[in-house]
Enzyme design. Structure first.
Site, PDB file in Angstrom:
ATOM      1  N   LYS A  34       0.851  -1.202   0.000  1.00  0.00           N
ATOM      2  CA  LYS A  34       0.000   0.000   0.000  1.00  0.00           C
ATOM      3  C   LYS A  34       0.884   1.248   0.000  1.00  0.00           C
ATOM      4  O   LYS A  34       1.445   1.644   1.016  1.00  0.00           O
ATOM      5  CB  LYS A  34      -0.919   0.047   1.239  1.00  0.00           C
ATOM      6  CG  LYS A  34      -1.963   1.151   1.091  1.00  0.00           C
ATOM      7  CD  LYS A  34      -2.232   1.928   2.341  1.00  0.00           C
ATOM      8  CE  LYS A  34      -1.594   3.262   2.515  1.00  0.00           C
ATOM      9  NZ  LYS A  34      -1.759   4.298   1.530  1.00  0.00           N
TER      10      LYS A  34
ATOM     11  N   GLU B 185      10.105   2.315  10.253  1.00  0.00           N
ATOM     12  CA  GLU B 185      11.096   3.378  10.049  1.00  0.00           C
ATOM     13  C   GLU B 185      10.332   4.686  10.068  1.00  0.00           C
ATOM     14  O   GLU B 185       9.391   4.864   9.294  1.00  0.00           O
ATOM     15  CB  GLU B 185      11.827   3.215   8.717  1.00  0.00           C
ATOM     16  CG  GLU B 185      12.778   2.047   8.658  1.00  0.00           C
ATOM     17  CD  GLU B 185      13.880   2.084   9.697  1.00  0.00           C
ATOM     18  OE1 GLU B 185      14.154   3.178  10.252  1.00  0.00           O
ATOM     19  OE2 GLU B 185      14.442   1.024   9.991  1.00  0.00           O
TER      20      GLU B 185
ATOM     21  N   CYS C  24      13.781  11.732   5.709  1.00  0.00           N
ATOM     22  CA  CYS C  24      13.840  11.365   7.126  1.00  0.00           C
ATOM     23  C   CYS C  24      15.258  11.513   7.665  1.00  0.00           C
ATOM     24  O   CYS C  24      15.456  11.673   8.859  1.00  0.00           O
ATOM     25  CB  CYS C  24      13.327   9.948   7.316  1.00  0.00           C
ATOM     26  SG  CYS C  24      14.047   8.824   6.123  1.00  0.00           S
TER      27      CYS C  24
ATOM     28  N   GLU D  59      10.164  17.168  14.102  1.00  0.00           N
ATOM     29  CA  GLU D  59      10.479  17.008  12.688  1.00  0.00           C
ATOM     30  C   GLU D  59       9.571  17.927  11.861  1.00  0.00           C
ATOM     31  O   GLU D  59       8.356  17.853  11.960  1.00  0.00           O
ATOM     32  CB  GLU D  59      10.256  15.554  12.264  1.00  0.00           C
ATOM     33  CG  GLU D  59      10.685  15.310  10.843  1.00  0.00           C
ATOM     34  CD  GLU D  59      10.502  13.863  10.417  1.00  0.00           C
ATOM     35  OE1 GLU D  59       9.412  13.322  10.649  1.00  0.00           O
ATOM     36  OE2 GLU D  59      11.446  13.295   9.856  1.00  0.00           O
TER      37      GLU D  59
END
Ligand code: NDP
Length: 479
Positions: free
Chosen positions: A173, A248, A282, A381
């Protein structure tokens, strides 16, 4: 009418319950295509197809598996310019970045084609006379792969290739925002000779298709890359039903710059790591921790360099930085710019909404100085072209600041001191450490992943991928 790209389930191309429009963030008038959106029933059908395909695939010819993965890798590499262009068009990375990522996806398939035939077990002596012991690895079953928008071809590749190589079947997905590259991989896989059901593509909403994968008892394991909040929710549900899970997630990656650094190297490493791919990595270095003796020269030189970068349509030759991925990510970036100013950091340059010939989400790369590590811009972040400089008095303080974060994905240092480089490699609390190279940008054949709040479960990529995608069996035989 835009072309409708369908889901691939049980070896058939099927329309979804609905469809979503995939737009080019460099030019919002440009529609990449309409992509099928599966509902829960279609997701269930994909899982059932993968379950049916598992017994034959998991015990079948490893030469056949290797051949298929090799063929897929070769085709991706041969079409890297076209696939890279699609990537840049749907995600907004510059063309060289898009083509580089497409090539990497091809290399990953080729790497795992080789791993198929390199898989080995162990035969060890038993502590009991007359008994043999063998330790082997076996596939897990149906794997659910849930991927983000920011590496729309590399991340699906680095999950699909090992999953199939080690004998599992897959339901993938991709992110709703950029499903085109995963669809292109599915199309290549559909012609590569896989038996029906071994690989399934179920595009659609995370809250529908993602949830279906997470909650279905027939999905043995889940490999997820995405945000911390989604990852934590997935882990809680997966663990509650004892599914294997690998996550992750985000980062707030530090780059330490010491007084003894070569200034041009420091500037290149910082600018490349913090701002390329629009900072939407990331592994981006969003905290630049700079010791006092080089601080002012570094801030001035980074600001100078940023003023020379061209922010424009990702597909144009000469563009250094493409657009932000969509309107909501742009809002987040702009909100953090206000938060940073409100917290007392100094906006040295950038942070301006830009207009270009095509209507897109353009933002000039923003650099804060005088930031403190307790500020939200240093702790949360942002996932955009925004970095902050934090002043440190010396190496020890810089290292302490670098490690003072809930994340631990990538950490970098720019120095000419072997002593400090060696100490940093050992003491940086991160899964990946970089010396005089950007925090973002990694090889495809070695482990990828982090510590603390950034990752959960075994590493991805390279030979270490076997840790997640297989389970170990110990067999005893009376001789
Ligand atoms: P999200 O967490 O929003 O989405 C990731 C994927 O999860 C998407 O496919 C999404 O579907 C799906 N999803 C959303 N909700 C659920 C749910 N309830 N159950 C199951 N699946 C769900 O992340 P983004 O796509 O926004 O990606 C950006 C984030 O990814 C950043 O935080 C970044 O740091 C992180 N990232 C981490 C990397 C790493 O390796 N550490 C690499 C790349 C990115 P949908 O698209 O429909 O929302």
């Amino acid at each position: 009418m835009a072309e409708l790209f369908r889901n691939f389930i049980a070896g058939e191309w099927v329309a979804g319950a609905t469809a979503s429009v995939n737009r080019n963030p460099s030019d919002t008038a440009d529609v990449v295509g309409e992509y099928a959106q599966a509902d829960a029933a279609q997701a269930k059908a994909a899982i059932a197809a993968a379950k049916r395909a598992f017994p034959a695939w998991s015990t079948g010819s490893i030469q056949e598996r290797a051949n298929i993965l090799e063929k897929v890798g070769a085709e991706i590499l041969a079409r890297k310019d076209e696939l890279g262009t699609l990537l840049s068009r749907e995600e907004g990375k510059t063309l060289p970045e898009g083509i580089g990522e497409a090539a990497r996806a091809g290399q990953i398939f080729r790497f795992f084609a080789g791993e198929v035939v390199r898989m080995a077990g162990e035969k060890v002596a038993s502590v009991r006379p007359g008994v043999d012991v063998e330790v082997t690895r076996e596939p897990l079953g149906v794997i659910g792969l849930i991927t983000p928008w920011n590496f729309p071809i590399a991340i699906p590749a680095w999950k699909i290739a090992p999953a199939l190589a080690y004998g599992n079947t897959v339901v993938c997905k991709p992110a709703d925002l950029a499903p085109g590259c995963a669809w292109a991989i599915a199309e290549i896989l559909s012609r590569a000779g896989l038996p029906p059901g071994v690989f399934n593509l179920a595009m659609g909403r995370g809250s529908v298709v993602g949830e279906a994968l997470v909650n279905d008892p027939d999905v043995t394991a889940l490999s997820f890359t995405g945000s911390v909040s989604t990852g934590r929710g997935i882990a809680a549900k997966a663990i509650a039903r004892m599914a294997k899970v690998q996550l992750e997630m985000g980062g707030k990656n530090p780059l330490v710059v010491l007084d003894d650094a070569d200034l041009p190297t420091a500037v290149n490493v910082a600018v490349q790591g913090s701002y390329y791919s629009t900072g939407q990595r990331c592994t981006a270095s969003s905290r630049l921790i700079v010791t006092a003796g080089i601080h002012d020269r570094f801030v001035a030189a980074v600001a100078d360099k940023l003023s020379t970068l061209r922010v424009d349509n990702a597909l144009l030759t000469g563009t250094d930085i493409g657009p932000v991925v969509d309107a909501s990510q742009l809002d987040i970036d702009l909100k953090y710019l206000e938060i940073g100013k409100g917290e007392g950091a100094r906006l040295v340059t950038g942070g301006e909404r830009l207009q270009r010939a095509t209507d897109g989400y353009y933002l000039s790369p923003a650099l804060f100085s005088e930031a403190g590590n307790a500020m939200r811009i240093a702790r949360e972040e942002i996932f955009g072209p925004v970095a902050c400089v934090i002043r440190a008095k010396d190496y020890d303080e810089a290292l302490a600041i670098a490690n003072d974060t809930e994340f631990g994905l990538s950490a970098g240092i720019v120095t000419t001191s072997l002593k400090h480089a060696t100490h940093f490699k050992r003491h940086a609390q991160a899964g990946m450490v970089m010396v005089n190279v950007p925090t973002a940008g990694v090889d495809y054949h070695v482990p990828f992943g982090g510590r603390k709040g950034s990752s959960y479960g075994p590493r991805e990529q390279g030979r270490y991928a076997a840790e997640f995608f297989t389970t170990v069996k110990t067999a005893y035989t009376a001789a």
